[in-house]
Design a protein around this motif. Structure first.
Motif, PDB file in Angstrom:
ATOM      1  N   SER A 107       0.827  -1.209   0.000  1.00 36.60           N
ATOM      2  CA  SER A 107       0.000   0.000   0.000  1.00 36.60           C
ATOM      3  C   SER A 107       0.862   1.260   0.000  1.00 36.60           C
ATOM      4  O   SER A 107       0.432   2.317  -0.458  1.00 36.60           O
ATOM      5  CB  SER A 107      -0.915   0.001   1.229  1.00 36.60           C
ATOM      6  N   LYS A 108       2.098   1.141   0.489  1.00 37.07           N
ATOM      7  CA  LYS A 108       3.006   2.283   0.490  1.00 37.07           C
ATOM      8  C   LYS A 108       3.310   2.741  -0.929  1.00 37.07           C
ATOM      9  O   LYS A 108       3.483   3.932  -1.187  1.00 37.07           O
ATOM     10  CB  LYS A 108       4.305   1.914   1.217  1.00 37.07           C
ATOM     11  N   GLY A 109       3.377   1.792  -1.853  1.00 40.25           N
ATOM     12  CA  GLY A 109       3.618   2.128  -3.251  1.00 40.25           C
ATOM     13  C   GLY A 109       2.358   2.488  -4.005  1.00 40.25           C
ATOM     14  O   GLY A 109       2.398   2.694  -5.223  1.00 40.25           O
ATOM     15  N   ASN A 110       1.231   2.558  -3.300  1.00 43.66           N
ATOM     16  CA  ASN A 110      -0.058   2.892  -3.920  1.00 43.66           C
ATOM     17  C   ASN A 110      -0.707   4.066  -3.196  1.00 43.66           C
ATOM     18  O   ASN A 110      -1.934   4.113  -3.055  1.00 43.66           O
ATOM     19  CB  ASN A 110      -0.976   1.665  -3.894  1.00 43.66           C
ATOM     20  N   GLU A 111       0.142   4.991  -2.723  1.00 43.73           N
ATOM     21  CA  GLU A 111      -0.323   6.205  -2.030  1.00 43.73           C
ATOM     22  C   GLU A 111      -1.184   5.878  -0.816  1.00 43.73           C
ATOM     23  O   GLU A 111      -2.162   6.569  -0.519  1.00 43.73           O
ATOM     24  CB  GLU A 111      -1.094   7.107  -2.998  1.00 43.73           C
ATOM     25  N   GLY A 112      -0.831   4.804  -0.114  1.00 44.15           N
ATOM     26  CA  GLY A 112      -1.543   4.450   1.111  1.00 44.15           C
ATOM     27  C   GLY A 112      -2.804   3.638   0.897  1.00 44.15           C
ATOM     28  O   GLY A 112      -3.414   3.183   1.869  1.00 44.15           O
ATOM     29  N   ARG A 113      -3.200   3.457  -0.348  1.00 41.55           N
ATOM     30  CA  ARG A 113      -4.392   2.654  -0.632  1.00 41.55           C
ATOM     31  C   ARG A 113      -4.020   1.180  -0.716  1.00 41.55           C
ATOM     32  O   ARG A 113      -2.897   0.828  -1.071  1.00 41.55           O
ATOM     33  CB  ARG A 113      -5.045   3.105  -1.941  1.00 41.55           C
ATOM     34  N   ALA A 114      -4.987   0.327  -0.395  1.00 42.30           N
ATOM     35  CA  ALA A 114      -4.741  -1.118  -0.411  1.00 42.30           C
ATOM     36  C   ALA A 114      -4.356  -1.587  -1.811  1.00 42.30           C
ATOM     37  O   ALA A 114      -4.877  -1.088  -2.815  1.00 42.30           O
ATOM     38  CB  ALA A 114      -5.983  -1.861   0.062  1.00 42.30           C
ATOM     39  N   PHE A 137      -7.330  -5.622   2.408  1.00 47.43           N
ATOM     40  CA  PHE A 137      -8.680  -5.090   2.590  1.00 47.43           C
ATOM     41  C   PHE A 137      -8.716  -3.595   2.261  1.00 47.43           C
ATOM     42  O   PHE A 137      -7.882  -2.825   2.732  1.00 47.43           O
ATOM     43  CB  PHE A 137      -9.161  -5.290   4.027  1.00 47.43           C
ATOM     44  N   LYS A 138      -9.706  -3.204   1.476  1.00 47.88           N
ATOM     45  CA  LYS A 138      -9.877  -1.795   1.137  1.00 47.88           C
ATOM     46  C   LYS A 138     -10.690  -1.053   2.190  1.00 47.88           C
ATOM     47  O   LYS A 138     -10.696   0.174   2.224  1.00 47.88           O
ATOM     48  CB  LYS A 138     -10.550  -1.669  -0.231  1.00 47.88           C
ATOM     49  N   LYS A 139     -11.387  -1.790   3.037  1.00 44.78           N
ATOM     50  CA  LYS A 139     -12.140  -1.205   4.146  1.00 44.78           C
ATOM     51  C   LYS A 139     -12.144  -2.199   5.299  1.00 44.78           C
ATOM     52  O   LYS A 139     -11.795  -3.377   5.130  1.00 44.78           O
ATOM     53  CB  LYS A 139     -13.566  -0.862   3.721  1.00 44.78           C
ATOM     54  N   THR A 140     -12.544  -1.741   6.478  1.00 40.65           N
ATOM     55  CA  THR A 140     -12.554  -2.613   7.650  1.00 40.65           C
ATOM     56  C   THR A 140     -13.715  -3.602   7.577  1.00 40.65           C
ATOM     57  O   THR A 140     -14.776  -3.307   7.015  1.00 40.65           O
ATOM     58  CB  THR A 140     -12.678  -1.782   8.939  1.00 40.65           C
ATOM     59  N   ASN A 152      -9.446  -7.835  14.459  1.00 40.14           N
ATOM     60  CA  ASN A 152      -8.825  -6.671  13.819  1.00 40.14           C
ATOM     61  C   ASN A 152      -8.541  -7.002  12.355  1.00 40.14           C
ATOM     62  O   ASN A 152      -7.504  -7.572  12.022  1.00 40.14           O
ATOM     63  CB  ASN A 152      -7.541  -6.286  14.551  1.00 40.14           C
ATOM     64  N   SER A 153      -9.452  -6.628  11.483  1.00 39.56           N
ATOM     65  CA  SER A 153      -9.304  -6.975  10.065  1.00 39.56           C
ATOM     66  C   SER A 153      -8.200  -6.181   9.384  1.00 39.56           C
ATOM     67  O   SER A 153      -7.687  -6.595   8.341  1.00 39.56           O
ATOM     68  CB  SER A 153     -10.629  -6.739   9.332  1.00 39.56           C
ATOM     69  N   SER A 154      -7.803  -5.037   9.958  1.00 41.12           N
ATOM     70  CA  SER A 154      -6.769  -4.210   9.330  1.00 41.12           C
ATOM     71  C   SER A 154      -5.391  -4.870   9.389  1.00 41.12           C
ATOM     72  O   SER A 154      -4.476  -4.457   8.678  1.00 41.12           O
ATOM     73  CB  SER A 154      -6.705  -2.839  10.000  1.00 41.12           C
ATOM     74  N   ALA A 155      -5.240  -5.896  10.234  1.00 41.17           N
ATOM     75  CA  ALA A 155      -3.954  -6.591  10.346  1.00 41.17           C
ATOM     76  C   ALA A 155      -3.881  -7.828   9.457  1.00 41.17           C
ATOM     77  O   ALA A 155      -2.833  -8.470   9.370  1.00 41.17           O
ATOM     78  CB  ALA A 155      -3.697  -6.994  11.798  1.00 41.17           C
ATOM     79  N   VAL A 156      -4.975  -8.158   8.788  1.00 45.08           N
ATOM     80  CA  VAL A 156      -5.011  -9.354   7.940  1.00 45.08           C
ATOM     81  C   VAL A 156      -4.121  -9.148   6.721  1.00 45.08           C
ATOM     82  O   VAL A 156      -4.218  -8.136   6.024  1.00 45.08           O
ATOM     83  CB  VAL A 156      -6.458  -9.665   7.510  1.00 45.08           C
TER      84      VAL A 156
END
Length: 289
Positions: A107-114, A137-140, A152-156
């Motif tokens: 995501s770092k190479g995609n301007e923070g987007r998934a 994941f693009k959203k929680t 915590n889905s953001s850690a998947v």
């Protein structure tokens, strides 16, 4: 005499330019700036300390040994500092000293987007979605237990959808610390959803799903990356191969910047010596006349 002096000055500048080009060439992935600079200064020291007499040889050997020990300490310190300064999703090979940056696949190479990567598990009938050093994941998906056994889905770091329940099944939490194992770069994701009917013999607890991503350098690939499903063990541990030109060694940005500054200062010093020498020569010539 003035023409001879000018020719010598131009020759000195030419040597400085050659030295700068040599440093830039040596800053490529085959070695770090500190190591290449140490090698260059070792060579210069050896040539400058060389003497035909036995006494001169002994002095040169002692000085060379001391220089080698100092350079070794500097290299060890540089490696320790570099290990601390490495950014997430980057790694330096301890054997070849090659620098690999996988952040462009995250995501770092995609301007923070998934940046999700899809892979079809042909023998399992499942469709996997993976993230490199980040969550796909693009959203929680924390509400209503959308992800099985995960709060915590953001850690998947990777998942598939269970065809029976329609829920997301995590195959491990993502990691941003690649590891070099031999000639392979790997990322290990652990702490996924529970494996069915698998328990730890020592603790009796359920075993969670895990994933290993292996990265292969492919300079001829036109696409950014390609993720292939390799296999699984008891539907609990999964292996994927990621082929990409981003998995190929590159020069660390800090080294390139340092080389440019070193070359700039050397060239500036050479120009100052050249012009100041010309002024001094003119003053001496005027005084004699």
């Amino acid at each position: 005499m003035s023409r001879l002096y000018q020719r010598l000055g131009l020759f000195a500048i030419f040597l400085v330019v050659c030295l700068g080009l040599y440093l830039i060439k040596q800053s490529e992935p085959n070695g770090t700036l500190t190591e290449n600079g140490a090698h260059l200064f070792d060579t210069v020291a050896h040539l400058s300390l060389h003497d035909n007499s036995a006494k001169g040889k002994v002095g040169a050997n002692v000085a060379s040994k001391q220089t080698a020990e100092e350079n070794k300490k500097m290299q060890e310190k540089h490696k320790a500092d570099l290990a601390l300064e490495l950014e997430p999703c980057t790694v330096m090979s301890p054997l070849s000293h090659h620098f690999i940056d996988l952040s462009s696949l995250s995501s770092k190479g995609n301007e923070g987007r998934a940046m999700p990567w899809a892979s079809k598990g042909y023998d399992s009938g499942l469709n996997f979605t993976l993230g490199v050093c980040s969550s796909p994941f693009k959203k929680t998906h924390d509400a209503n237990d959308e992800v099985k056994d995960i709060t915590n889905s953001s850690a998947v770091g990777g998942y598939y959808i269970d065809p029976k329940t329609g829920k997301y099944v995590s195959i491990g939490e993502y990691s941003s610390k690649p590891v070099v194992r031999g000639k392979k770069i790997t990322l290990s994701y652990t702490g996924g959803s529970y494996c069915e009917n698998m328990y730890n013999k020592e603790t009796g607890e359920k075993v969670r799903k895990s994933t290993i991503l292996t990265f292969t350098c492919d300079r001829e690939m036109l696409a950014k990356a390609s993720v292939s499903y390799v296999g699984s063990f008891n539907d609990c541990s999964y292996i994927f191969e990621v082929r990409s030109h981003h998995a190929c060694p590159t020069a660390a940005k800090a080294d390139n910047l340092a080389v440019i500054w070193i070359f700039f200062f050397i060239l500036l010093a050479a120009l100052l010596v050249y012009f100041s020498g010309g002024l001094i020569y003119k003053q001496i010539k005027l005084q004699k006349s």
